[in-house]
Structures are given as C-alpha cells and as structure tokens.
Design a protein around this motif. Sequence first.
Motif, mmCIF file in Angstrom:
data_model
loop_
_atom_site.group_PDB
_atom_site.id
_atom_site.type_symbol
_atom_site.label_atom_id
_atom_site.label_comp_id
_atom_site.label_asym_id
_atom_site.label_seq_id
_atom_site.Cartn_x
_atom_site.Cartn_y
_atom_site.Cartn_z
ATOM 1 N N ALA A 91 0.826 -1.198 0.000
ATOM 2 C CA ALA A 91 0.000 0.000 0.000
ATOM 3 C C ALA A 91 0.865 1.254 0.000
ATOM 4 N N ALA A 92 1.965 1.206 0.761
ATOM 5 C CA ALA A 92 2.850 2.368 0.841
ATOM 6 C C ALA A 92 3.487 2.670 -0.509
ATOM 7 N N ASP A 93 3.779 1.628 -1.277
ATOM 8 C CA ASP A 93 4.397 1.811 -2.589
ATOM 9 C C ASP A 93 3.549 2.697 -3.483
ATOM 10 N N ASP A 94 2.216 2.577 -3.350
ATOM 11 C CA ASP A 94 1.325 3.320 -4.233
ATOM 12 C C ASP A 94 1.439 4.827 -4.036
ATOM 13 N N GLU A 95 1.902 5.251 -2.889
ATOM 14 C CA GLU A 95 1.953 6.671 -2.572
ATOM 15 C C GLU A 95 3.248 7.321 -3.063
ATOM 16 N N ARG A 96 4.221 6.543 -3.432
ATOM 17 C CA ARG A 96 5.496 7.125 -3.854
ATOM 18 C C ARG A 96 5.447 7.564 -5.314
ATOM 19 N N GLN A 97 6.228 8.588 -5.638
ATOM 20 C CA GLN A 97 6.413 8.926 -7.040
ATOM 21 C C GLN A 97 7.254 7.823 -7.684
ATOM 22 N N SER A 98 7.126 7.695 -8.994
ATOM 23 C CA SER A 98 7.774 6.561 -9.655
ATOM 24 C C SER A 98 8.430 6.987 -10.957
ATOM 25 N N VAL A 99 9.538 6.320 -11.260
ATOM 26 C CA VAL A 99 10.302 6.595 -12.486
ATOM 27 C C VAL A 99 10.737 5.271 -13.103
ATOM 28 N N LEU B 72 5.590 6.499 -24.973
ATOM 29 C CA LEU B 72 6.012 6.515 -23.575
ATOM 30 C C LEU B 72 4.828 6.374 -22.625
ATOM 31 N N ALA B 73 3.662 6.883 -23.025
ATOM 32 C CA ALA B 73 2.480 6.732 -22.174
ATOM 33 C C ALA B 73 2.133 5.258 -21.987
ATOM 34 N N ASP B 74 2.278 4.469 -23.060
ATOM 35 C CA ASP B 74 1.992 3.032 -22.967
ATOM 36 C C ASP B 74 3.036 2.328 -22.113
ATOM 37 N N ILE B 75 4.307 2.701 -22.316
ATOM 38 C CA ILE B 75 5.380 2.099 -21.515
ATOM 39 C C ILE B 75 5.179 2.427 -20.039
ATOM 40 N N GLY B 76 4.831 3.699 -19.768
ATOM 41 C CA GLY B 76 4.603 4.096 -18.387
ATOM 42 C C GLY B 76 3.478 3.312 -17.739
ATOM 43 N N ASN C 200 6.598 8.598 -14.498
ATOM 44 C CA ASN C 200 7.626 9.304 -15.261
ATOM 45 C C ASN C 200 8.583 8.310 -15.917
ATOM 46 N N ILE C 201 9.168 8.751 -17.017
ATOM 47 C CA ILE C 201 10.150 7.928 -17.731
ATOM 48 C C ILE C 201 11.447 8.723 -17.892
ATOM 49 N N LEU C 202 12.573 8.073 -17.576
ATOM 50 C CA LEU C 202 13.887 8.637 -17.875
ATOM 51 C C LEU C 202 14.445 7.884 -19.074
ATOM 52 N N GLU C 203 14.796 8.607 -20.120
ATOM 53 C CA GLU C 203 15.384 7.993 -21.303
ATOM 54 C C GLU C 203 16.559 8.838 -21.762
ATOM 55 N N LEU D 205 13.726 13.599 -18.691
ATOM 56 C CA LEU D 205 12.697 13.052 -17.813
ATOM 57 C C LEU D 205 11.340 13.514 -18.336
ATOM 58 N N ILE D 206 10.428 12.574 -18.530
ATOM 59 C CA ILE D 206 9.146 12.872 -19.157
ATOM 60 C C ILE D 206 8.007 12.413 -18.270
ATOM 61 N N ASP D 207 7.028 13.290 -18.089
ATOM 62 C CA ASP D 207 5.795 12.950 -17.400
ATOM 63 C C ASP D 207 4.916 12.204 -18.402
ATOM 64 N N VAL D 208 4.672 10.909 -18.160
ATOM 65 C CA VAL D 208 3.978 10.103 -19.167
ATOM 66 C C VAL D 208 2.494 10.445 -19.279
ATOM 67 N N LYS D 209 1.923 11.037 -18.233
ATOM 68 C CA LYS D 209 0.501 11.372 -18.285
ATOM 69 C C LYS D 209 0.240 12.589 -19.162
ATOM 70 N N THR D 210 1.168 13.557 -19.137
ATOM 71 C CA THR D 210 0.981 14.788 -19.909
ATOM 72 C C THR D 210 1.860 14.847 -21.146
ATOM 73 N N ASP D 211 2.729 13.834 -21.324
ATOM 74 C CA ASP D 211 3.679 13.823 -22.444
ATOM 75 C C ASP D 211 4.556 15.073 -22.457
ATOM 76 N N SER D 212 4.850 15.602 -21.302
ATOM 77 C CA SER D 212 5.660 16.823 -21.226
ATOM 78 C C SER D 212 7.026 16.541 -20.626
ATOM 79 N N HIS D 213 8.015 17.287 -21.094
ATOM 80 C CA HIS D 213 9.374 17.154 -20.589
ATOM 81 C C HIS D 213 9.503 17.906 -19.271
#
Length: 615
Positions: A153-161, A214-218, A225-228, A244-252
């Motif tokens: 449950a705690a894992d769900d609250e963390r930001q992820s990359v 990247l949205a699909d990969i995320g 987020n994705i680091l590439e 570093l890209i926010d996969v939900k908004t497709d923004s850098h």
Amino acid sequence: MSFFNELKRRNVIRVGVAYLVAFWLLLQVVDVLTPILKLPDWVPSLIFLGLLVGIVPVLLFSWAYEITPEGLKRDSEIDHSQSIASTTAKKLNTVTILLLLIVVSIVLLDRFIPKTGADKPTQVVESVQNSVIPEPVRIEAETQQVSAQESLAADDERQSVGVLPFVNMSDDPDNEYFSDGISEELLNVLVRIESLRVPSRTSSFTFKGSDKKLADIGRELGVDNILEGSVRKSNDRIRVTAQLIDVKTDSHLWSETYTRELDDVFAVQDEIANAIVEALKLTLSTGDKKQIGNHSTTNVDAYNQYLLGRHLWNKRTAQDLLASTIPLLKAVELDAEYGQAWAALADAYVLIPEYMAGPIDEFIPLAREATAKALSINPQSARALTTSAYIKFMYDYDHSGAREDFKKALKLDTDYATAHQWYAEFLGVHGELDAALVELELARRADPLSPIILHVMGWILSDSDRADESIKYYQLALELNPLMANSMGNLVSYYLKTGSFDLARQYSHELEAITGDSSRVTLAIIDARENPEQAALKEKALELIAANTNEFDGVTGKASHFMLLGESELALDSLEKAFAEGDPYAVHLRRFELYKPLHNNPRYQALLSKMNLLP
C-alpha cells in the motif's frame, strides 16, 4: 559620433546578433546529423571552435565594408548621404527575427513533443501487456504478511520513475554494454531513494529498442515518469543525453546533455539523479543524499570492466555467465576494494551451477569468497547479503542463517526484486506458501515484467494446490520470454499429470525447439503414462532415460522421470547420486508433489536430514 552609434550605423551589432543566432542553429543541425552520419566525435567540437573564431573576422568585415547596389565597398569610400545601411539594417532585422522564430520552434518541439529514445522497433508481447494478471495472494493475519501488505500500500503513494535503456550512439556497436550499464547504474542510484519507486532492470529493459509510446510504456511499468536518453562513447570522451518525461501529460520535466571526459562519468550520474530529484520535487533524507553520491569505486577502468561483466551476466546463458566472470575479475584486480564488483562476481559464481555451466564444488566456494569479500567492504550491501542468504539456503543448508540474511537484505533494500524472489523460494521450500506469495507480490511490484518472477509465482501456486492458476503464470512468463524452458517444462509436467496427453506432447515439441534437446524421452514417458497396460512402452521409456547422457540425475532431472513412471527405487538412486555429486536443486526436493510417495522412505528422509529439512 560615439563609438556605439558608429557600431549601430555600420550594422556591426545586428550582424553579431544574427551570427550568434545562426551559430546556435547550425550547432543543433550538427548535433542531429553527427550520429546519423556517424561522424567522429571531434567534428562537432571542430565546428564549434571554427564558428567561435569566425565571429571576429565577421564583425571586422561588417565594420570595414558595406553592401551597396554596386557590390561591396569599403565604408571609407562611401558618401554617408548615399549609404543604404538603413535598408541593410531592416533586412538584417528580418533575417534575425526569422532565425529566432526557428529557434523558438525547435525549443518548443523539443520540450513538448515526446520522444521514445529508441531507434529499432521491437514488439513487446501484446497479450501480456493487455492481460490482467491474477492476484494470487491469500493471507492470514500473521505479522510478517500484514507488514508486507502495508508495504504494498505504501508503494502506491510514492512517485515513480522507469529508467529505459539508454541508446548506444557510439560508432562501435560493441559499446552497447556501456550505454546499458549507464542506464542500469542510474536505475540503481534512483532505486535507493526511499521516496521513489523504480521498477527493476528486467522490466525496464523489456522496452529496449521499442517504438511504443512513452504513455503506454509508463502504464505497463506502472510509473508516472520515464527517464530515457543516449550515450556516445569515443575513446576517453562520453556524451550523455538524458530527459525526464511525465507520461501522463507527455511533457518534458527536464533534459540535459553532458559532454565530459570518461573520468567524469560518476559526476554525470550524480547530476542526473539530483536533477530528477529536483524535477520531481522530492524531499531527500540525509541517507538518500549520501546514497546518490556513494560510488563503490572511483577507478574508471574498473568501472568499465564491471559494466561489461554485468552486461554479460544479464544475458543469463551458461556461456555468458562464465564469460561475465572475466571482466568482473579484472574489475576487482584494478580495485580490490570495489565491493559492488565483488557482489556481482558472487552473483555470477552462484548461478553457474544452476545453468549447468560448471560444478558446485568449483564455483560455490568461489561464490562464498566473493560474497565474504563484498560484505567485508560493505556490510550493508543488500545484494551481497541476498547472495549470502541464497548460498546458505541452497548449498550450506543453514536455513536459520539464510532467513536472517534475507530479512537483513530486504530491510536495507525493500525494492530489490531478486531478494523478494529468492526469499519466496526459501519460504516455498519450507512450506510457508502464503508468505511466499506475499514476497512474490512485492517482487512483482518492483519488477512487473520479469518472466522469472512470474515463473516462480507459477510453481508456488502449484504447491499451494492452485495448479489452474499456476498455468496462467507459466503462460505469461512464456509470453514475455518465449525461451523460458523452465516454464515450458512445468507445463509439460502439469498436462502429463492431469492426463492431458495431447497438450503434453504439444508442449514437449515446443520445449525441444527451445532447448535443442530431443523430446524422445518425454514423449516415451507420455506414451507409457497414457497406456499403462502396455508394459513394453514403460520399458522403452526407462531404457531411454538410462541412455540419455544429456540429462543429469537429481530432483529436476532423471529422478523426476523415474517417479512419473512409478519407479521409486530408481528415483532414489538418482537422487542420492546427484546429491553426492552436487545437485543445485537438491534443496527443492521436499516441496515437489511428485516425491510425496517417498515421504516415509528412510532413504528419502536421510536426504532431507542431510539438508536439515526434516520437520
């Protein structure tokens, strides 16, 4: 007339501004074309220096000369009342504005249009990506299991990359180990940050060369987020580009390029990690800050050998595991205090017997030595502690010591998927199946696309009398890795035991295609099981088993075949022979349902006693 006004009249300032904007644009073009045309690394540097030096003669030229309808003339020869410098100024303004518009367009495109960071399209198995993986955990209110649920449950609250494998942009394709290694090391730095969740290498590298969005990969990795990026290595120079890209908004959220000497590779990794922390607005603990700058070596040559060794180890074939020990040994020769390399060397040695690449009596002592050295350098190494636990469990039969080391490792690194997986195997052997399933859920959270974790989930479920569910996991493992021979073999055994003989034959042929080993023995056993009244079929199968020099004795080898044919004494002979010679799977004997008919046999109990597995 002041000097500044004279500069303006002669358009020197306008020429300088236009030159600088064109300078920047040209460098961007060179940056794009260099990898495409496979130009040497010194070409961009030479062009930069040439343009930098070129500004001086350009400014001097614009001071001394003016463009007139009759052509170029020296400024001193022109009657200022007849000068068209003002017209030229308007043209220069127009050119500069157009160039600036191009600059702004490039910046906006770079910032808002997502990139995949991959050059070669590959297809990740669609059925796995679209499957809803069944949730197998059924737990009781025991302290350890409740704690594991709370961790989930705690894992769900963390930001992820998710850290995708960086693209190798070097002229030499053999440098791919370096770009892969940089990606893995960045992942290892980020995963140590407690407030960040980072899927393991196995899952992230599933998308190596993928052209997926990247949205699909995320979504498939379960990250926000994705680091590439890419790595270009030439001699002692490296050029690392990361974003570093926010996969939900497709923004850098952040991007940067680092061109450094190879000696600065550690500083580059730290800068990228800190930039990600800043971009995600993470609050680091004192321990987190120390972890980012904590490198196991400062010797670049040793680090390079370590990356090559890990690259080979991650291929997980018998030949590559043996080959990985060569650069890893070079790494520890170059830096005897390189704890990370010692831990990696221990991992290589400990898996070699399981892949039938070398004998236990040769490689497990080497694994013990390497593990001990790694822990003497860093007693808090979760990887070395995990390997230590695995050796104690699989080969020393020190089960209390193994449990203790597993728990220490998981306390130090709660996201180390292999520790959760191996601990689950330990718990499975000891009949603690609910707890084992919880550990595998934690492993799957850390490494959601790992075939081996799905495979182990399959056999733990099978041991839990949930064989129908286990089949789903074997099939998912095979969809992720069609060469997963263990999962294929378990499917053959399942269909053989349940009387689905046609399916058993089908999977036997597929297993033969994977391993290259003849399916004659398995097919003969299937025939004998399907036709128990025909004694000749059983005799034929027994002869083939005895004559098969490609299969080893032991728990997962000939002994299991003898049990399928009801030959308990022959199975015990095989088990005893394998144990004396060294069976890497001996400790799993007690968990196999296949061997239940032997449970009251003194010979069987003697084997369990030698492994400290008697109740």
